[in-house]
Design a protein around this motif. Structure first.
Motif, PDB file in Angstrom:
ATOM      1  N   GLY A 169       0.807  -1.208   0.000  1.00 34.77           N
ATOM      2  CA  GLY A 169       0.000   0.000   0.000  1.00 34.77           C
ATOM      3  C   GLY A 169       0.841   1.260   0.000  1.00 34.77           C
ATOM      4  O   GLY A 169       2.069   1.217  -0.151  1.00 34.77           O
ATOM      5  N   PHE A 170       0.180   2.401   0.216  1.00 36.24           N
ATOM      6  CA  PHE A 170       0.801   3.704   0.031  1.00 36.24           C
ATOM      7  C   PHE A 170       2.003   3.914   0.950  1.00 36.24           C
ATOM      8  O   PHE A 170       3.095   4.264   0.490  1.00 36.24           O
ATOM      9  CB  PHE A 170      -0.241   4.805   0.272  1.00 36.24           C
ATOM     10  N   VAL A 171       1.843   3.727   2.256  1.00 37.83           N
ATOM     11  CA  VAL A 171       2.922   4.021   3.202  1.00 37.83           C
ATOM     12  C   VAL A 171       4.093   3.066   3.013  1.00 37.83           C
ATOM     13  O   VAL A 171       5.253   3.492   2.942  1.00 37.83           O
ATOM     14  CB  VAL A 171       2.404   3.958   4.653  1.00 37.83           C
ATOM     15  N   GLN A 172       3.798   1.768   2.919  1.00 40.21           N
ATOM     16  CA  GLN A 172       4.880   0.806   2.720  1.00 40.21           C
ATOM     17  C   GLN A 172       5.642   1.083   1.427  1.00 40.21           C
ATOM     18  O   GLN A 172       6.876   0.994   1.373  1.00 40.21           O
ATOM     19  CB  GLN A 172       4.315  -0.626   2.679  1.00 40.21           C
ATOM     20  N   SER A 173       4.900   1.459   0.385  1.00 46.64           N
ATOM     21  CA  SER A 173       5.537   1.725  -0.910  1.00 46.64           C
ATOM     22  C   SER A 173       6.449   2.952  -0.837  1.00 46.64           C
ATOM     23  O   SER A 173       7.531   2.966  -1.433  1.00 46.64           O
ATOM     24  CB  SER A 173       4.471   1.931  -1.991  1.00 46.64           C
ATOM     25  N   LYS A 174       6.012   3.981  -0.097  1.00 42.66           N
ATOM     26  CA  LYS A 174       6.857   5.176   0.028  1.00 42.66           C
ATOM     27  C   LYS A 174       8.166   4.841   0.753  1.00 42.66           C
ATOM     28  O   LYS A 174       9.212   5.419   0.446  1.00 42.66           O
ATOM     29  CB  LYS A 174       6.103   6.276   0.783  1.00 42.66           C
ATOM     30  N   ASP A 185      21.599   6.335  -5.662  1.00 36.02           N
ATOM     31  CA  ASP A 185      22.552   7.446  -5.574  1.00 36.02           C
ATOM     32  C   ASP A 185      23.707   7.200  -4.621  1.00 36.02           C
ATOM     33  O   ASP A 185      24.522   8.083  -4.382  1.00 36.02           O
ATOM     34  CB  ASP A 185      21.839   8.751  -5.224  1.00 36.02           C
ATOM     35  N   GLY A 186      23.800   5.986  -4.037  1.00 40.09           N
ATOM     36  CA  GLY A 186      24.975   5.644  -3.249  1.00 40.09           C
ATOM     37  C   GLY A 186      24.845   5.844  -1.757  1.00 40.09           C
ATOM     38  O   GLY A 186      25.758   5.521  -1.017  1.00 40.09           O
ATOM     39  N   ARG A 187      23.719   6.396  -1.285  1.00 39.99           N
ATOM     40  CA  ARG A 187      23.567   6.561   0.162  1.00 39.99           C
ATOM     41  C   ARG A 187      23.335   5.207   0.834  1.00 39.99           C
ATOM     42  O   ARG A 187      23.847   4.920   1.888  1.00 39.99           O
ATOM     43  CB  ARG A 187      22.383   7.493   0.468  1.00 39.99           C
ATOM     44  N   ILE A 188      22.506   4.390   0.234  1.00 44.04           N
ATOM     45  CA  ILE A 188      22.213   3.004   0.587  1.00 44.04           C
ATOM     46  C   ILE A 188      21.456   2.872   1.904  1.00 44.04           C
ATOM     47  O   ILE A 188      20.328   2.416   1.941  1.00 44.04           O
ATOM     48  CB  ILE A 188      23.481   2.135   0.606  1.00 44.04           C
ATOM     49  N   TRP A 189      22.061   3.253   3.037  1.00 44.81           N
ATOM     50  CA  TRP A 189      21.414   3.094   4.336  1.00 44.81           C
ATOM     51  C   TRP A 189      20.625   4.352   4.706  1.00 44.81           C
ATOM     52  O   TRP A 189      21.091   5.468   4.495  1.00 44.81           O
ATOM     53  CB  TRP A 189      22.443   2.833   5.429  1.00 44.81           C
ATOM     54  N   ILE A 190      19.434   4.161   5.292  1.00 45.29           N
ATOM     55  CA  ILE A 190      18.615   5.276   5.773  1.00 45.29           C
ATOM     56  C   ILE A 190      18.074   4.907   7.149  1.00 45.29           C
ATOM     57  O   ILE A 190      17.716   3.747   7.415  1.00 45.29           O
ATOM     58  CB  ILE A 190      17.437   5.585   4.825  1.00 45.29           C
ATOM     59  N   TYR A 191      17.984   5.901   8.024  1.00 48.31           N
ATOM     60  CA  TYR A 191      17.429   5.669   9.357  1.00 48.31           C
ATOM     61  C   TYR A 191      15.947   5.321   9.263  1.00 48.31           C
ATOM     62  O   TYR A 191      15.191   5.916   8.490  1.00 48.31           O
ATOM     63  CB  TYR A 191      17.598   6.907  10.234  1.00 48.31           C
ATOM     64  N   GLY A 192      15.536   4.358  10.099  1.00 45.46           N
ATOM     65  CA  GLY A 192      14.133   3.958  10.131  1.00 45.46           C
ATOM     66  C   GLY A 192      13.210   5.117  10.453  1.00 45.46           C
ATOM     67  O   GLY A 192      12.130   5.259   9.863  1.00 45.46           O
ATOM     68  N   ARG A 205       8.102   1.985  14.489  1.00 43.62           N
ATOM     69  CA  ARG A 205       8.910   0.863  14.024  1.00 43.62           C
ATOM     70  C   ARG A 205       8.462   0.442  12.635  1.00 43.62           C
ATOM     71  O   ARG A 205       7.258   0.400  12.351  1.00 43.62           O
ATOM     72  CB  ARG A 205       8.798  -0.324  14.985  1.00 43.62           C
ATOM     73  N   LEU A 206       9.443   0.110  11.774  1.00 50.80           N
ATOM     74  CA  LEU A 206       9.103  -0.371  10.447  1.00 50.80           C
ATOM     75  C   LEU A 206       8.293  -1.658  10.518  1.00 50.80           C
ATOM     76  O   LEU A 206       7.392  -1.879   9.709  1.00 50.80           O
ATOM     77  CB  LEU A 206      10.387  -0.594   9.624  1.00 50.80           C
ATOM     78  N   GLY A 207       8.619  -2.483  11.495  1.00 54.61           N
ATOM     79  CA  GLY A 207       7.909  -3.750  11.615  1.00 54.61           C
ATOM     80  C   GLY A 207       6.416  -3.575  11.815  1.00 54.61           C
ATOM     81  O   GLY A 207       5.610  -4.401  11.362  1.00 54.61           O
ATOM     82  N   ASP A 208       6.016  -2.474  12.485  1.00 53.40           N
ATOM     83  CA  ASP A 208       4.588  -2.219  12.693  1.00 53.40           C
ATOM     84  C   ASP A 208       3.899  -1.857  11.381  1.00 53.40           C
ATOM     85  O   ASP A 208       2.763  -2.256  11.124  1.00 53.40           O
ATOM     86  CB  ASP A 208       4.404  -1.080  13.702  1.00 53.40           C
ATOM     87  N   VAL A 209       4.604  -1.085  10.545  1.00 52.71           N
ATOM     88  CA  VAL A 209       4.030  -0.677   9.257  1.00 52.71           C
ATOM     89  C   VAL A 209       3.841  -1.881   8.338  1.00 52.71           C
ATOM     90  O   VAL A 209       2.858  -1.972   7.606  1.00 52.71           O
ATOM     91  CB  VAL A 209       4.938   0.380   8.581  1.00 52.71           C
TER      92      VAL A 209
END
Length: 233
Positions: A169-174, A185-192, A205-209
């Motif tokens: 869905g919308f949130v997970q896809s974003k 672009d080479g950043r690779i890692w992003i904070y949750g 938490r990402l796990g909740d989404v």
């Protein structure tokens, strides 16, 4: 020649990195931040405990100056309020001691620095990308060309990787699209927390989404320290 330290404000330009990301590193023990002070009178204290009661024991009168590590609570104040009066500093080599200055010094977030060894370590371990060095410092093999995104007419998005399809869905896809852009672009890692905020989620938490989708960890990899990237192996 590599510098001994970098101003935190310089690193926010070199990396895709904010002051609040720096606070996350400090609060989770991933990095210390320092300030460069002129020599001043101070007292060194030892942190001690007796029968469960914590106390501070003065050890010696001394001179303090040069690069000194900030306490986490002062890192928090400097980042949130942009300025703070600092009277206590950690000892560089021994966490059981701290320094109390005779006179508090007023500092700003611009005074905070990161040691070069910590900069290089974070680039290697967490995949921060030094744009000024024009090199990708994360040693990750990823097959972004085999990752496909298709917008569906019902508002969902289909992601395909190695021939397997995932529909969200919308949130997970974003969230996944942010990780895809980071991989490109080479950043690779992003904070949750950054992923959730940019996706408009109120979850912590990402796990909740992704709770209804048990296969989400086939696409998203965690470093167990709050950072995420596409699971491109």
């Amino acid at each position: 020649m590599e510098k001994q330290y970098y101003a935190l404000t310089e690193l926010t330009e070199r990396w895709d990195f904010s002051l609040h990301d720096a606070l996350y590193l400090a609060e989770n023990g991933l990095c210390r931040f320092w300030v460069n002070l002129p020599e001043t009178n101070s007292i060194r204290f030892e942190k001690a405990e007796n029968n469960g009661l914590a106390y501070e024991l003065p050890v010696e009168i001394c001179k303090t100056g040069g690069l000194m590590p900030l306490m986490t609570e002062d890192v928090r104040r400097l980042i949130i309020y942009k300025t703070a009066k600092i009277s206590r500093l950690s000892c560089p080599s021994d966490g059981t001691y701290f320094i109390r200055l005779d006179k508090a010094v007023e500092l700003t977030a611009d005074d905070m620095v990161m040691m070069c060894k910590d900069k290089l370590r974070l680039e290697k371990e967490l995949g921060f990308f030094d744009k000024k060095a024009k090199v990708k410092t994360a040693d990750i093999r990823h097959n972004i060309d085999d990752f496909f995104i298709e917008e569906l007419p019902n508002g969902y998005t289909k992601f395909s990787y190695h021939g397997k399809n995932y529909t969200y869905g919308f949130v997970q896809s974003k969230i996944i699209k942010q990780l895809y852009d980071a991989a490109l672009d080479g950043r690779i890692w992003i904070y949750g927390k950054t992923l959730l905020k940019n996706a408009g989620s109120s979850s912590y938490r990402l796990g909740d989404v992704f709770r209804p989708h048990r296969d989400w960890m086939e696409l998203i990899k965690s470093n167990k320290q709050g950072l995420y990237r596409l699971y491109l192996e």
